[in-house]
Design a protein around this motif. Structure first.
Motif, PDB file in Angstrom:
ATOM      1  N   ASP A   1      39.540  42.246  33.918  1.00 53.82           N
ATOM      2  CA  ASP A   1      38.761  41.105  34.528  1.00 53.82           C
ATOM      3  C   ASP A   1      37.504  41.550  35.025  1.00 53.82           C
ATOM      4  O   ASP A   1      37.554  42.175  36.174  1.00 53.82           O
ATOM      5  CB  ASP A   1      39.696  40.448  35.423  1.00 53.82           C
ATOM      6  CG  ASP A   1      39.231  39.211  35.965  1.00 53.82           C
ATOM      7  OD1 ASP A   1      38.089  38.574  35.578  1.00 53.82           O
ATOM      8  OD2 ASP A   1      39.798  38.637  37.039  1.00 53.82           O
TER       9      ASP A   1
ATOM     10  N   ASP B   1      41.119  38.393  42.243  1.00 53.05           N
ATOM     11  CA  ASP B   1      42.063  37.750  42.977  1.00 53.05           C
ATOM     12  C   ASP B   1      43.154  37.732  41.702  1.00 53.05           C
ATOM     13  O   ASP B   1      44.129  36.794  42.009  1.00 53.05           O
ATOM     14  CB  ASP B   1      41.686  36.398  43.353  1.00 53.05           C
ATOM     15  CG  ASP B   1      41.066  35.613  42.477  1.00 53.05           C
ATOM     16  OD1 ASP B   1      40.686  36.101  41.128  1.00 53.05           O
ATOM     17  OD2 ASP B   1      40.665  34.360  42.719  1.00 53.05           O
TER      18      ASP B   1
ATOM     19  N   ASP C   1      36.995  43.261  39.045  1.00 48.94           N
ATOM     20  CA  ASP C   1      36.262  42.488  40.092  1.00 48.94           C
ATOM     21  C   ASP C   1      36.416  43.050  41.492  1.00 48.94           C
ATOM     22  O   ASP C   1      37.204  42.617  42.209  1.00 48.94           O
ATOM     23  CB  ASP C   1      36.700  41.052  39.910  1.00 48.94           C
ATOM     24  CG  ASP C   1      35.519  40.065  40.584  1.00 48.94           C
ATOM     25  OD1 ASP C   1      34.526  40.576  41.494  1.00 48.94           O
ATOM     26  OD2 ASP C   1      35.644  38.734  40.600  1.00 48.94           O
TER      27      ASP C   1
ATOM     28  N   THR D   1      39.345  35.076  35.511  1.00 49.32           N
ATOM     29  CA  THR D   1      40.960  35.352  36.010  1.00 49.32           C
ATOM     30  C   THR D   1      41.916  34.639  35.551  1.00 49.32           C
ATOM     31  O   THR D   1      42.998  35.256  35.187  1.00 49.32           O
ATOM     32  CB  THR D   1      40.795  35.664  37.733  1.00 49.32           C
ATOM     33  OG1 THR D   1      39.496  36.271  38.101  1.00 49.32           O
ATOM     34  CG2 THR D   1      41.924  36.293  38.286  1.00 49.32           C
TER      35      THR D   1
ATOM     36  N   LYS E   1      31.306  39.104  38.175  1.00 44.25           N
ATOM     37  CA  LYS E   1      30.207  38.518  37.350  1.00 44.25           C
ATOM     38  C   LYS E   1      28.689  39.442  37.716  1.00 44.25           C
ATOM     39  O   LYS E   1      27.895  38.884  37.200  1.00 44.25           O
ATOM     40  CB  LYS E   1      30.174  36.930  37.982  1.00 44.25           C
ATOM     41  CG  LYS E   1      31.566  36.378  37.816  1.00 44.25           C
ATOM     42  CD  LYS E   1      31.717  36.238  36.443  1.00 44.25           C
ATOM     43  CE  LYS E   1      33.018  35.006  36.273  1.00 44.25           C
ATOM     44  NZ  LYS E   1      34.146  35.300  36.938  1.00 44.25           N
TER      45      LYS E   1
HETATM   46 MG   LIG Z   1      37.793  35.847  39.017  1.00 48.91          MG
END
Ligand SMILES: [Mg+2]
Ligand SMILES: Nc1ncnc2c1ncn2[C@@H]1O[C@H](COP(=O)(O)OP(=O)(O)O)[C@@H](O)[C@H]1O
Length: 404
Positions: free
Chosen positions: A261, A185, A180, A156, A264
């Protein structure tokens, strides 16, 4: 064997539409998927059927027809457009081609001319086996997916700061998508409260066009536009691969750079974004779990067509005391050269995060900011041929060529 092409026609006038349809029905390699007698409804037809080819007859209202071609070219670059009209003056033909039509044919249409044009368009079109990605990148901005090799690796921070660095280059228009979905964030790093998020887009996906997008994106003072992750965890189920594909295709038609972004967890939405990305920055650090995970991820990327070739390894936090593995060892272990390195600077990074500012505003002279600014220049068209400032980054300049 001839490959069947799916086609849609838009012609408000039955006197020209009927003969056109009859002509098309006689062509073996064509499947006539849909017909529309209204310019204003044809966008939805294309959205629903995603034909390989859209034939638009302009005679009923040339201005409207040309506007339609322009909009469709921007929004559905994988659909080729054949403009048709009885007006055959050079100025008009030029106008149709400039608005985005791949070819022009005069009315009344001759079968032979149609076949020649179909052949030509097929040659220009992406090979369907390579999927959506090439079709879109032929006409739009660059999609940069940022993937991580473990939590907290810096994705990020890199996505936000690379986005702001790219935005500081005048010719760029940059958007950051926070994919994400659960734990994103980007809004915290840039200190804003989202008015709209990805879930607003997903629940209105049929109405989403460039105007709609403009209204929902947050504009940061650096110029970077941001599409935040959903606020509510319950909304996660609303967002599917097809939303991401449509969204990224729209964004790349408006922006020079679309940064994504990723989460994961390599969810289907992440994989969809990677499939259409032009480059996947796989982020790691010179420590065991990250390097191990990269070595595990790379063979998996090979199993999805086209992914592996787009992967570039980005090492973050270079120079930190925690980085115990040498770059050469890491490259040997993962079997791929390092594309870019971003220096460690915890004070700058943490300070920027706490202030809710990007590095370019909080610590523009910090090493990670300079590294990302240099990367931004490389990723901006025309900059690939600059002379590298430092030999360690040499591999970046063969960005679109073969990996070292
Ligand atoms: Mg992140
Ligand atoms: N180049 C860097 N130098 C120092 N700290 C960094 C750097 N990049 C990221 N960090 C720090 O690492 C932590 C995790 O970063 P973050 O971007 O949230 O990672 P991810 O999105 O991969 O979970 C944050 O505290 C961030 O400030």
């Amino acid at each position: 064997m001839l490959e069947t092409r799916r086609l849609a026609i838009c012609d408000p006038n039955t006197a020209t539409r009927d003969p056109l349809r009859n002509l098309l029905l006689g062509v073996e390699s064509i499947y006539l998927e849909a017909e529309s007698n209204r310019y204003e409804f044809f966008r939805d037809v294309v959205e629903q059927y995603r034909p390989d080819l859209a034939i638009i007859t302009l005679d009923s209202d040339p201005n409207r027809g040309l506007q339609l071609i322009q909009n469709l070219t921007a929004e559905f670059p994988q659909t080729s457009i054949l403009a048709v009209s009885s007006r055959t003056d050079g100025q008009f033909i030029l106008q149709t081609l400039r608005s985005g039509a791949k070819e022009f044919l005069p009315l009344p249409m001759q079968l032979e001319d149609l076949l020649t044009v179909l052949d030509r368009i097929k040659g220009q079109n992406p090979d369907p086996s390579t999927g959506l990605q090439q079709g879109i990148s032929a006409t739009g901005g660059m999609i940069i997916a940022i993937a991580g090799s473990r939590g907290g690796i810096g994705c990020t921070s890199l996505a936000v700061n690379l986005g702001c660095c790219l935005s500081s280059i005048p010719e760029n228009r940059v958007v950051l998508v926070d994919l994400d979905l659960a734990l994103g964030d980007t809004n915290i790093l840039l200190d804003f409260r989202p008015a709209y998020t990805l879930s607003d887009l997903a629940s209105n996906i049929n109405e989403v066009d460039q105007k709609f997008l403009k209204g929902v994106l947050f504009q940061h003072s650096s110029g970077l536009m941001v599409l935040p992750h959903p606020e509510n965890l319950d909304d996660l189920g609303l967002i599917h691969e097809e939303h991401i594909l449509r969204l990224l295709s729209l964004l790349r038609s408006t922006f020079t750079h679309v940064i994504v972004d990723l989460s994961k967890s390599f969810r289907p939405t992440d994989v969809a974004a990677m499939r259409v990305a032009d480059v996947i920055l796989l982020t790691g650090q010179l420590e065991l779990s990250s390097i191990h995970n990269i070595a595990r991820l790379l063979p998996t990327f090979k199993s999805v067509e086209g992914l592996y070739d787009k992967v570039r390894i980005l090492l973050n936090r270079v120079g930190s005391d925690d980085q115990k593995i040498s770059k050469a060892k890491a490259e040997e272990f993962i079997g791929m050269g390092v594309f870019w390195q971003v220096s460690n600077d915890s004070r700058a990074m943490m300070g920027a995060r706490n202030e809710g500012k990007p590095l370019i505003q909080f610590a523009p002279k910090s090493k990670p900011c300079l590294d990302l600014m240099e990367l931004a220049r490389v990723l901006t068209s025309g900059a690939e041929n600059e002379t590298p400032a430092e030999p360690k980054k040499k591999s970046a300049f063969s960005f679109f060529g073969s990996r070292k």
